[in-house]
Write a protein that holds these residues in place. Structure first.
Motif, PDB file in Angstrom:
ATOM      1  N   ALA A  10      54.472  30.772  41.743  1.00  0.00           N
ATOM      2  CA  ALA A  10      55.583  31.480  42.382  1.00  0.00           C
ATOM      3  C   ALA A  10      55.143  32.078  43.720  1.00  0.00           C
ATOM      4  O   ALA A  10      55.876  31.999  44.723  1.00  0.00           O
ATOM      5  CB  ALA A  10      56.116  32.568  41.457  1.00  0.00           C
ATOM      6  N   ARG A  11      53.956  32.673  43.767  1.00  0.00           N
ATOM      7  CA  ARG A  11      53.458  33.258  45.007  1.00  0.00           C
ATOM      8  C   ARG A  11      53.180  32.179  46.052  1.00  0.00           C
ATOM      9  O   ARG A  11      53.486  32.351  47.237  1.00  0.00           O
ATOM     10  CB  ARG A  11      52.205  34.080  44.732  1.00  0.00           C
ATOM     11  CG  ARG A  11      52.539  35.351  43.973  1.00  0.00           C
ATOM     12  CD  ARG A  11      51.336  36.119  43.484  1.00  0.00           C
ATOM     13  NE  ARG A  11      50.349  36.377  44.505  1.00  0.00           N
ATOM     14  CZ  ARG A  11      49.054  36.124  44.353  1.00  0.00           C
ATOM     15  NH1 ARG A  11      48.588  35.614  43.229  1.00  0.00           N
ATOM     16  NH2 ARG A  11      48.214  36.393  45.309  1.00  0.00           N
ATOM     17  N   ALA A  12      52.593  31.063  45.631  1.00  0.00           N
ATOM     18  CA  ALA A  12      52.329  29.966  46.573  1.00  0.00           C
ATOM     19  C   ALA A  12      53.637  29.374  47.090  1.00  0.00           C
ATOM     20  O   ALA A  12      53.749  29.038  48.268  1.00  0.00           O
ATOM     21  CB  ALA A  12      51.483  28.884  45.900  1.00  0.00           C
ATOM     22  N   ALA A  13      54.644  29.267  46.210  1.00  0.00           N
ATOM     23  CA  ALA A  13      55.942  28.736  46.631  1.00  0.00           C
ATOM     24  C   ALA A  13      56.617  29.675  47.626  1.00  0.00           C
ATOM     25  O   ALA A  13      57.220  29.225  48.610  1.00  0.00           O
ATOM     26  CB  ALA A  13      56.843  28.515  45.419  1.00  0.00           C
ATOM     27  N   ALA A  14      56.510  30.978  47.396  1.00  0.00           N
ATOM     28  CA  ALA A  14      57.089  31.936  48.342  1.00  0.00           C
ATOM     29  C   ALA A  14      56.386  31.831  49.695  1.00  0.00           C
ATOM     30  O   ALA A  14      57.037  31.820  50.750  1.00  0.00           O
ATOM     31  CB  ALA A  14      56.982  33.352  47.783  1.00  0.00           C
ATOM     32  N   VAL A  18      58.188  30.542  53.212  1.00  0.00           N
ATOM     33  CA  VAL A  18      58.177  31.359  54.432  1.00  0.00           C
ATOM     34  C   VAL A  18      57.550  30.568  55.576  1.00  0.00           C
ATOM     35  O   VAL A  18      58.061  30.586  56.706  1.00  0.00           O
ATOM     36  CB  VAL A  18      57.430  32.687  54.187  1.00  0.00           C
ATOM     37  CG1 VAL A  18      57.137  33.407  55.493  1.00  0.00           C
ATOM     38  CG2 VAL A  18      58.235  33.580  53.267  1.00  0.00           C
ATOM     39  N   CYS A  19      56.470  29.854  55.313  1.00  0.00           N
ATOM     40  CA  CYS A  19      55.804  29.074  56.366  1.00  0.00           C
ATOM     41  C   CYS A  19      56.722  27.996  56.934  1.00  0.00           C
ATOM     42  O   CYS A  19      56.846  27.849  58.153  1.00  0.00           O
ATOM     43  CB  CYS A  19      54.540  28.419  55.815  1.00  0.00           C
ATOM     44  SG  CYS A  19      53.200  29.561  55.555  1.00  0.00           S
ATOM     45  N   VAL A  20      57.361  27.240  56.054  1.00  0.00           N
ATOM     46  CA  VAL A  20      58.215  26.148  56.513  1.00  0.00           C
ATOM     47  C   VAL A  20      59.453  26.710  57.223  1.00  0.00           C
ATOM     48  O   VAL A  20      59.856  26.198  58.271  1.00  0.00           O
ATOM     49  CB  VAL A  20      58.611  25.222  55.344  1.00  0.00           C
ATOM     50  CG1 VAL A  20      59.678  24.236  55.761  1.00  0.00           C
ATOM     51  CG2 VAL A  20      57.391  24.476  54.852  1.00  0.00           C
ATOM     52  N   GLY A  44      55.280  20.840  50.970  1.00  0.00           N
ATOM     53  CA  GLY A  44      54.238  20.379  50.056  1.00  0.00           C
ATOM     54  C   GLY A  44      52.835  20.694  50.567  1.00  0.00           C
ATOM     55  O   GLY A  44      51.975  21.176  49.807  1.00  0.00           O
ATOM     56  N   LEU A  45      52.606  20.459  51.847  1.00  0.00           N
ATOM     57  CA  LEU A  45      51.292  20.749  52.419  1.00  0.00           C
ATOM     58  C   LEU A  45      51.013  22.253  52.425  1.00  0.00           C
ATOM     59  O   LEU A  45      49.892  22.688  52.159  1.00  0.00           O
ATOM     60  CB  LEU A  45      51.193  20.170  53.828  1.00  0.00           C
ATOM     61  CG  LEU A  45      51.191  18.641  53.901  1.00  0.00           C
ATOM     62  CD1 LEU A  45      51.255  18.170  55.347  1.00  0.00           C
ATOM     63  CD2 LEU A  45      49.983  18.065  53.202  1.00  0.00           C
ATOM     64  N   SER A  46      52.030  23.060  52.723  1.00  0.00           N
ATOM     65  CA  SER A  46      51.857  24.519  52.698  1.00  0.00           C
ATOM     66  C   SER A  46      51.570  25.015  51.295  1.00  0.00           C
ATOM     67  O   SER A  46      50.747  25.910  51.097  1.00  0.00           O
ATOM     68  CB  SER A  46      53.126  25.204  53.223  1.00  0.00           C
ATOM     69  OG  SER A  46      53.400  24.825  54.528  1.00  0.00           O
ATOM     70  N   LEU A  47      52.250  24.440  50.321  1.00  0.00           N
ATOM     71  CA  LEU A  47      52.033  24.828  48.931  1.00  0.00           C
ATOM     72  C   LEU A  47      50.606  24.500  48.496  1.00  0.00           C
ATOM     73  O   LEU A  47      49.926  25.321  47.868  1.00  0.00           O
ATOM     74  CB  LEU A  47      53.035  24.124  48.015  1.00  0.00           C
ATOM     75  CG  LEU A  47      53.056  24.525  46.560  1.00  0.00           C
ATOM     76  CD1 LEU A  47      53.567  25.948  46.419  1.00  0.00           C
ATOM     77  CD2 LEU A  47      53.935  23.594  45.767  1.00  0.00           C
TER      78      LEU A  47
END
Length: 185
Positions: A10-14, A18-20, A44-47
C-alpha cells in the motif's frame, strides 16, 4: 517496527501513484502528452523502485533521493516517448529527454515539496499504527477474565502498566507548549 507485506504494498503504491501523477501533470503542463500505456509503465517502474524501501518507516533523507531518482526516470520516459514518432524505437530519441535548466529547477522544487509532504504522511501513518497497536494491547490487557471454577482461587495477574504507558507515550505526538523562541528566553 517492520511493516507487514500488505502495508508495504500500500505504501509503495501510494508513492508510485504520487510519482506518476506528479511527473505526468508536470509533463502535460510543459506541453507534452502522456498516454495511458506510458503512465502504466511509469507506475510499474515506480512501484518496483519504491517496494524495497518500504520495509520500515522512512524519513526525508530516504524519500527525497528516491523521489528525485524516480522523477528523473519519469521525465526520461515521458519525454522520450513523447518525442518518438510512431513506428520508431524510443531508444533513438533518448537525447530529447535531457532537461534544460528551467525544467531542472521546476523538477527540483516539485520533488522537494512532494518529498516533504510524503515524509510527513509517512510519519503520521506510522504514528497512527503505533497508537492503534498501543490501544489494542490496552484492550487485550483489560479483557475480563472468565469466572474461576468453584473452589479454585487463581493468583491475580497484574499487567505491566509501565510498558503499556511507555508504548502509548512513544506513539503520542505533542505539539503543546510555547514556541521555541519564547521558551528559550
Amino acid at each position: 517496527m517492520l511493516a507487514a507485506p500488505l502495508l508495504r504494498l500500500a505504501r509503495a503504491a501510494a508513492f508510485a501513484t504520487v510519482c506518476v501523477a506528479l511527473g505526468a501533470l508536470a509533463h502535460v503542463f510543459a506541453g507534452g502528452t502522456v498516454s495511458a500505456e506510458t503512465a502504466t509503465w511509469g507506475l510499474g517502474l515506480s512501484l518496483l523502485a519504491a517496494l524495497p524501501a518500504t520495509r520500515r518507516e522512512r524519513g526525508l533523507p530516504v524519500i527525497l533521493p528516491l523521489l528525485a531518482a524516480v522523477q528523473a526516470g519519469m521525465h526520461v520516459i515521458f519525454a522520450a516517448v513523447d518525442a518518438t514518432p510512431p513506428g520508431e524505437a524510443v531508444v533513438q530519441h533518448l537525447h530529447c529527454a535531457v532537461p534544460d535548466f528551467g525544467m531542472t529547477v521546476l523538477h527540483g522544487a516539485a520533488v522537494t515539496l512532494t518529498a516533504v509532504w510524503l515524509a510527513k504522511g509517512e510519519a503520521g501513518a506510522w504514528a497512527i499504527l503505533r497508537l492503534l497497536g498501543a490501544r489494542v494491547i490496552r484492550l487485550l490487557i483489560a479483557w475480563p477474565e472468565p469466572e474461576p471454577a468453584a473452589g479454585h482461587h487463581p493468583v491475580p495477574v497484574f499487567p505491566d502498566v509501565l510498558r503499556l504507558r511507555s508504548a502509548m507515550l512513544r506513539a503520542a505526538v505533542s505539539r503543546r507548549g510555547p514556541p521555541a523562541v519564547v521558551s528559550s528566553l
